[in-house]
Design a protein around this motif. Structure first.
Motif, PDB file in Angstrom:
ATOM      1  N   CYS A 101       0.818  -1.222   0.000  1.00 20.17           N
ATOM      2  CA  CYS A 101       0.000   0.000   0.000  1.00 20.17           C
ATOM      3  C   CYS A 101       0.849   1.268   0.000  1.00 20.17           C
ATOM      4  O   CYS A 101       0.325   2.360  -0.162  1.00 20.17           O
ATOM      5  CB  CYS A 101      -0.951   0.009   1.201  1.00 20.17           C
ATOM      6  N   HIS A 102       2.160   1.132   0.197  1.00 16.80           N
ATOM      7  CA  HIS A 102       3.139   2.231   0.165  1.00 16.80           C
ATOM      8  C   HIS A 102       3.011   3.203   1.338  1.00 16.80           C
ATOM      9  O   HIS A 102       3.588   4.285   1.306  1.00 16.80           O
ATOM     10  CB  HIS A 102       3.092   2.981  -1.166  1.00 16.80           C
ATOM     11  N   ARG A 103       2.255   2.816   2.356  1.00 19.81           N
ATOM     12  CA  ARG A 103       2.183   3.642   3.563  1.00 19.81           C
ATOM     13  C   ARG A 103       3.541   3.694   4.233  1.00 19.81           C
ATOM     14  O   ARG A 103       4.300   2.740   4.217  1.00 19.81           O
ATOM     15  CB  ARG A 103       1.197   3.039   4.545  1.00 19.81           C
ATOM     16  N   VAL A 104       3.822   4.810   4.850  1.00 17.46           N
ATOM     17  CA  VAL A 104       5.101   5.029   5.511  1.00 17.46           C
ATOM     18  C   VAL A 104       4.860   5.216   7.006  1.00 17.46           C
ATOM     19  O   VAL A 104       3.971   5.953   7.404  1.00 17.46           O
ATOM     20  CB  VAL A 104       5.797   6.287   4.938  1.00 17.46           C
ATOM     21  N   GLN A 105       5.655   4.528   7.816  1.00 19.75           N
ATOM     22  CA  GLN A 105       5.613   4.714   9.252  1.00 19.75           C
ATOM     23  C   GLN A 105       6.989   5.171   9.711  1.00 19.75           C
ATOM     24  O   GLN A 105       8.011   4.593   9.308  1.00 19.75           O
ATOM     25  CB  GLN A 105       5.274   3.407   9.972  1.00 19.75           C
ATOM     26  N   GLU A 106       7.006   6.182  10.544  1.00 15.27           N
ATOM     27  CA  GLU A 106       8.271   6.688  11.081  1.00 15.27           C
ATOM     28  C   GLU A 106       8.801   5.724  12.130  1.00 15.27           C
ATOM     29  O   GLU A 106       8.059   5.229  12.977  1.00 15.27           O
ATOM     30  CB  GLU A 106       8.037   8.061  11.702  1.00 15.27           C
ATOM     31  N   LEU A 107      10.092   5.439  12.044  1.00 10.58           N
ATOM     32  CA  LEU A 107      10.760   4.630  13.064  1.00 10.58           C
ATOM     33  C   LEU A 107      11.334   5.583  14.105  1.00 10.58           C
ATOM     34  O   LEU A 107      11.932   6.593  13.761  1.00 10.58           O
ATOM     35  CB  LEU A 107      11.879   3.787  12.441  1.00 10.58           C
ATOM     36  N   LYS A 108      11.188   5.254  15.357  1.00  5.87           N
ATOM     37  CA  LYS A 108      11.581   6.159  16.440  1.00  5.87           C
ATOM     38  C   LYS A 108      13.039   5.991  16.879  1.00  5.87           C
ATOM     39  O   LYS A 108      13.501   6.728  17.723  1.00  5.87           O
ATOM     40  CB  LYS A 108      10.670   5.942  17.656  1.00  5.87           C
ATOM     41  N   MET A 109      13.757   5.051  16.297  1.00  5.39           N
ATOM     42  CA  MET A 109      15.122   4.800  16.728  1.00  5.39           C
ATOM     43  C   MET A 109      16.043   4.778  15.519  1.00  5.39           C
ATOM     44  O   MET A 109      15.670   4.301  14.459  1.00  5.39           O
ATOM     45  CB  MET A 109      15.172   3.439  17.444  1.00  5.39           C
ATOM     46  N   CYS A 110      17.238   5.306  15.690  1.00  6.02           N
ATOM     47  CA  CYS A 110      18.246   5.278  14.634  1.00  6.02           C
ATOM     48  C   CYS A 110      19.276   4.206  14.978  1.00  6.02           C
ATOM     49  O   CYS A 110      19.852   4.226  16.067  1.00  6.02           O
ATOM     50  CB  CYS A 110      18.926   6.640  14.523  1.00  6.02           C
ATOM     51  N   PRO A 111      19.540   3.279  14.057  1.00  8.06           N
ATOM     52  CA  PRO A 111      20.473   2.187  14.348  1.00  8.06           C
ATOM     53  C   PRO A 111      21.947   2.525  14.095  1.00  8.06           C
ATOM     54  O   PRO A 111      22.795   1.643  14.157  1.00  8.06           O
ATOM     55  CB  PRO A 111      20.008   1.104  13.374  1.00  8.06           C
ATOM     56  N   LEU A 112      22.268   3.774  13.847  1.00  3.88           N
ATOM     57  CA  LEU A 112      23.633   4.117  13.470  1.00  3.88           C
ATOM     58  C   LEU A 112      24.657   3.675  14.518  1.00  3.88           C
ATOM     59  O   LEU A 112      25.720   3.173  14.168  1.00  3.88           O
ATOM     60  CB  LEU A 112      23.769   5.610  13.203  1.00  3.88           C
ATOM     61  N   GLY A 113      24.348   3.841  15.788  1.00  3.34           N
ATOM     62  CA  GLY A 113      25.287   3.459  16.839  1.00  3.34           C
ATOM     63  C   GLY A 113      25.716   2.005  16.737  1.00  3.34           C
ATOM     64  O   GLY A 113      26.897   1.669  16.910  1.00  3.34           O
ATOM     65  N   TYR A 114      24.793   1.134  16.412  1.00  2.00           N
ATOM     66  CA  TYR A 114      25.098  -0.288  16.254  1.00  2.00           C
ATOM     67  C   TYR A 114      26.116  -0.499  15.129  1.00  2.00           C
ATOM     68  O   TYR A 114      27.072  -1.246  15.279  1.00  2.00           O
ATOM     69  CB  TYR A 114      23.811  -1.064  15.964  1.00  2.00           C
ATOM     70  N   PHE A 115      25.913   0.192  14.020  1.00  2.00           N
ATOM     71  CA  PHE A 115      26.805   0.013  12.883  1.00  2.00           C
ATOM     72  C   PHE A 115      28.156   0.695  13.101  1.00  2.00           C
ATOM     73  O   PHE A 115      29.176   0.227  12.620  1.00  2.00           O
ATOM     74  CB  PHE A 115      26.142   0.493  11.594  1.00  2.00           C
ATOM     75  N   GLU A 116      28.167   1.814  13.813  1.00  5.86           N
ATOM     76  CA  GLU A 116      29.436   2.494  14.110  1.00  5.86           C
ATOM     77  C   GLU A 116      30.374   1.569  14.882  1.00  5.86           C
ATOM     78  O   GLU A 116      31.586   1.600  14.680  1.00  5.86           O
ATOM     79  CB  GLU A 116      29.181   3.765  14.919  1.00  5.86           C
ATOM     80  N   GLN A 117      29.817   0.745  15.750  1.00  3.71           N
ATOM     81  CA  GLN A 117      30.624  -0.204  16.526  1.00  3.71           C
ATOM     82  C   GLN A 117      31.319  -1.230  15.624  1.00  3.71           C
ATOM     83  O   GLN A 117      32.356  -1.775  15.972  1.00  3.71           O
ATOM     84  CB  GLN A 117      29.765  -0.937  17.549  1.00  3.71           C
ATOM     85  N   GLN A 118      30.728  -1.491  14.463  1.00  4.81           N
ATOM     86  CA  GLN A 118      31.275  -2.493  13.554  1.00  4.81           C
ATOM     87  C   GLN A 118      32.378  -1.936  12.649  1.00  4.81           C
ATOM     88  O   GLN A 118      33.056  -2.702  11.976  1.00  4.81           O
ATOM     89  CB  GLN A 118      30.153  -3.090  12.699  1.00  4.81           C
ATOM     90  N   VAL A 119      32.531  -0.622  12.628  1.00  5.78           N
ATOM     91  CA  VAL A 119      33.567   0.001  11.800  1.00  5.78           C
ATOM     92  C   VAL A 119      34.357   1.007  12.646  1.00  5.78           C
ATOM     93  O   VAL A 119      34.341   2.206  12.379  1.00  5.78           O
ATOM     94  CB  VAL A 119      32.970   0.666  10.538  1.00  5.78           C
ATOM     95  N   PRO A 120      35.057   0.512  13.673  1.00  3.96           N
ATOM     96  CA  PRO A 120      35.774   1.426  14.575  1.00  3.96           C
ATOM     97  C   PRO A 120      36.787   2.277  13.819  1.00  3.96           C
ATOM     98  O   PRO A 120      37.478   1.799  12.927  1.00  3.96           O
ATOM     99  CB  PRO A 120      36.448   0.500  15.580  1.00  3.96           C
ATOM    100  N   GLY A 121      36.814   3.549  14.182  1.00  4.33           N
ATOM    101  CA  GLY A 121      37.760   4.466  13.564  1.00  4.33           C
ATOM    102  C   GLY A 121      37.261   5.078  12.263  1.00  4.33           C
ATOM    103  O   GLY A 121      37.846   6.035  11.767  1.00  4.33           O
TER     104      GLY A 121
END
Length: 142
Positions: A101-121
Protein backbone atom coordinates in the motif's frame (compact mmCIF):
# COMPACT_ATOMS: atom_id res chain seq x y z
CA UNK A 1 0.01 23.04 13.25
CA UNK A 2 -0.22 20.83 10.16
CA UNK A 3 2.88 19.66 8.32
CA UNK A 4 1.78 21.65 5.26
CA UNK A 5 1.63 24.87 7.31
CA UNK A 6 5.01 24.15 8.85
CA UNK A 7 6.40 23.53 5.35
CA UNK A 8 4.97 26.84 4.09
CA UNK A 9 6.40 28.69 7.11
CA UNK A 10 9.81 27.10 6.55
CA UNK A 11 9.67 28.07 2.87
CA UNK A 12 8.85 31.69 3.77
CA UNK A 13 11.64 31.79 6.36
CA UNK A 14 14.15 30.49 3.80
CA UNK A 15 13.85 33.60 1.67
CA UNK A 16 12.53 31.69 -1.36
CA UNK A 17 9.46 33.27 -2.91
CA UNK A 18 6.18 31.61 -2.03
CA UNK A 19 4.90 31.08 -5.58
CA UNK A 20 1.64 29.38 -6.59
CA UNK A 21 3.67 26.48 -8.01
CA UNK A 22 5.55 25.96 -4.74
CA UNK A 23 2.31 26.17 -2.75
CA UNK A 24 0.76 23.62 -5.09
CA UNK A 25 3.76 21.30 -4.64
CA UNK A 26 3.32 21.40 -0.86
CA UNK A 27 -0.44 21.04 -1.21
CA UNK A 28 -0.13 18.01 -3.48
CA UNK A 29 2.31 16.26 -1.18
CA UNK A 30 0.19 17.06 1.88
CA UNK A 31 -2.61 14.99 0.33
CA UNK A 32 -0.17 12.04 0.20
CA UNK A 33 1.42 12.51 3.65
CA UNK A 34 1.40 8.81 4.51
CA UNK A 35 3.37 7.66 1.48
CA UNK A 36 6.18 8.49 -0.91
CA UNK A 37 5.12 9.78 -4.33
CA UNK A 38 7.20 9.21 -7.47
CA UNK A 39 8.80 12.45 -8.60
CA UNK A 40 7.38 11.72 -12.06
CA UNK A 41 3.85 11.82 -10.55
CA UNK A 42 4.65 15.16 -8.88
CA UNK A 43 5.92 16.43 -12.23
CA UNK A 44 2.79 15.22 -14.07
CA UNK A 45 0.48 16.81 -11.49
CA UNK A 46 2.23 20.19 -11.45
CA UNK A 47 2.52 20.34 -15.25
CA UNK A 48 -1.20 19.56 -15.44
CA UNK A 49 -2.05 22.43 -13.11
CA UNK A 50 0.62 24.77 -14.55
CA UNK A 51 1.07 23.79 -18.24
CA UNK A 52 3.97 26.21 -18.82
CA UNK A 53 6.02 24.84 -15.93
CA UNK A 54 9.21 23.09 -17.02
CA UNK A 55 10.52 19.76 -15.76
CA UNK A 56 13.72 21.53 -14.68
CA UNK A 57 11.83 24.02 -12.51
CA UNK A 58 9.91 21.23 -10.80
CA UNK A 59 13.03 19.19 -10.12
CA UNK A 60 14.91 22.27 -8.88
CA UNK A 61 12.07 23.01 -6.44
CA UNK A 62 12.05 19.40 -5.24
CA UNK A 63 15.81 19.61 -4.57
CA UNK A 64 15.47 23.01 -2.86
CA UNK A 65 12.65 21.71 -0.65
CA UNK A 66 14.73 18.68 0.25
CA UNK A 67 17.69 20.84 1.27
CA UNK A 68 15.35 22.98 3.42
CA UNK A 69 14.03 19.86 5.15
CA UNK A 70 10.54 20.31 3.72
CA UNK A 71 10.68 17.08 1.70
CA UNK A 72 12.12 13.66 2.31
CA UNK A 73 13.51 11.81 -0.69
CA UNK A 74 13.96 8.07 -1.17
CA UNK A 75 14.70 5.78 -4.05
CA UNK A 76 12.32 2.87 -4.47
CA UNK A 77 13.66 0.47 -7.06
CA UNK A 78 14.88 2.71 -9.84
CA UNK A 79 12.40 5.46 -9.05
CA UNK A 80 13.04 8.70 -7.13
CA UNK A 81 10.22 9.39 -4.69
CA UNK A 82 9.40 12.23 -2.29
CA UNK A 83 7.08 12.97 0.58
CA UNK A 84 6.36 15.90 2.81
CA UNK A 85 8.55 15.87 5.92
CA UNK A 86 6.66 13.76 8.46
CA UNK A 87 8.42 15.05 11.58
CA UNK A 88 9.67 18.62 11.51
CA UNK A 89 10.69 18.35 15.19
CA UNK A 90 13.01 15.39 14.46
CA UNK A 91 14.14 15.64 10.84
CA UNK A 92 16.63 12.80 11.26
CA UNK A 93 14.52 9.67 11.31
CA UNK A 94 13.95 6.48 9.37
CA UNK A 95 10.94 4.65 7.94
CA UNK A 96 9.13 1.39 7.46
CA UNK A 97 7.57 1.40 3.97
CA UNK A 98 4.82 -1.03 3.00
CA UNK A 99 5.62 -2.60 -0.36
CA UNK A 100 1.92 -3.12 -1.09
CA UNK A 101 0.00 0.00 0.00
CA UNK A 102 3.14 2.23 0.16
CA UNK A 103 2.18 3.64 3.56
CA UNK A 104 5.10 5.03 5.51
CA UNK A 105 5.61 4.71 9.25
CA UNK A 106 8.27 6.69 11.08
CA UNK A 107 10.76 4.63 13.06
CA UNK A 108 11.58 6.16 16.44
CA UNK A 109 15.12 4.80 16.73
CA UNK A 110 18.25 5.28 14.63
CA UNK A 111 20.47 2.19 14.35
CA UNK A 112 23.63 4.12 13.47
CA UNK A 113 25.29 3.46 16.84
CA UNK A 114 25.10 -0.29 16.25
CA UNK A 115 26.81 0.01 12.88
CA UNK A 116 29.44 2.49 14.11
CA UNK A 117 30.62 -0.20 16.53
CA UNK A 118 31.28 -2.49 13.55
CA UNK A 119 33.57 0.00 11.80
CA UNK A 120 35.77 1.43 14.58
CA UNK A 121 37.76 4.47 13.56
CA UNK A 122 35.66 5.09 10.44
CA UNK A 123 34.23 8.54 9.78
CA UNK A 124 30.67 8.01 8.60
CA UNK A 125 29.53 10.93 6.47
CA UNK A 126 25.86 10.01 6.14
CA UNK A 127 23.46 7.12 6.25
CA UNK A 128 19.98 6.04 5.26
CA UNK A 129 17.97 3.28 6.88
CA UNK A 130 14.59 2.06 5.65
CA UNK A 131 12.67 -1.13 6.26
CA UNK A 132 10.45 -2.58 3.53
CA UNK A 133 7.71 -5.18 3.87
CA UNK A 134 3.99 -5.54 4.45
CA UNK A 135 2.32 -3.31 7.02
CA UNK A 136 0.04 -4.97 9.59
CA UNK A 137 -3.11 -4.22 7.60
CA UNK A 138 -1.70 -5.61 4.33
CA UNK A 139 -0.26 -8.66 6.11
CA UNK A 140 -3.70 -9.39 7.65
CA UNK A 141 -5.41 -9.00 4.28
CA UNK A 142 -3.02 -11.44 2.65
Amino acid sequence: MSNARIALARLKASGLRLTKQRRDLIGYLSTHEDSYVPVTAVDAYLRGVHPGLSHDTIYRNVKAFESLGILEEATQGEQATVKLQCDFQHPHHHHFICTQCHRVQELKMCPLGYFEQQVPGAQIASHNFELYGLCAACARAK
